[in-house]
Design a protein around this motif. Structure first.
Motif: not given
Length: 60
Positions: A11, A19, A32
């Motif tokens: 990530h 993430r 995200y």
């Protein structure tokens, strides 16, 4: 206890944690988080925290 470093997480991109954060109820697309990795690791209650809750090992 093994320490999980952001540098080894899939990530991490350009110093930021990207993430997944669920699905948008408006568009149906994946959302995200984009937060400085240093900050993300300091938020134990809502972020990845010191335990690296959302850590995913990079695939080589």
């Amino acid at each position: 206890m093994e320490i999980k470093f952001c540098k080894d997480c899939q990530h991490l991109k350009d110093g930021y944690c990207n993430r997944p954060d669920g699905i948008s109820l408006v568009t149906g697309e994946m959302k995200y988080i984009r937060r400085a990795a240093e900050s993300e690791r300091s938020y134990d209650a809502t972020g990845c925290g010191t335990t690296a809750r959302y850590f995913t090992l990079k695939q080589i």
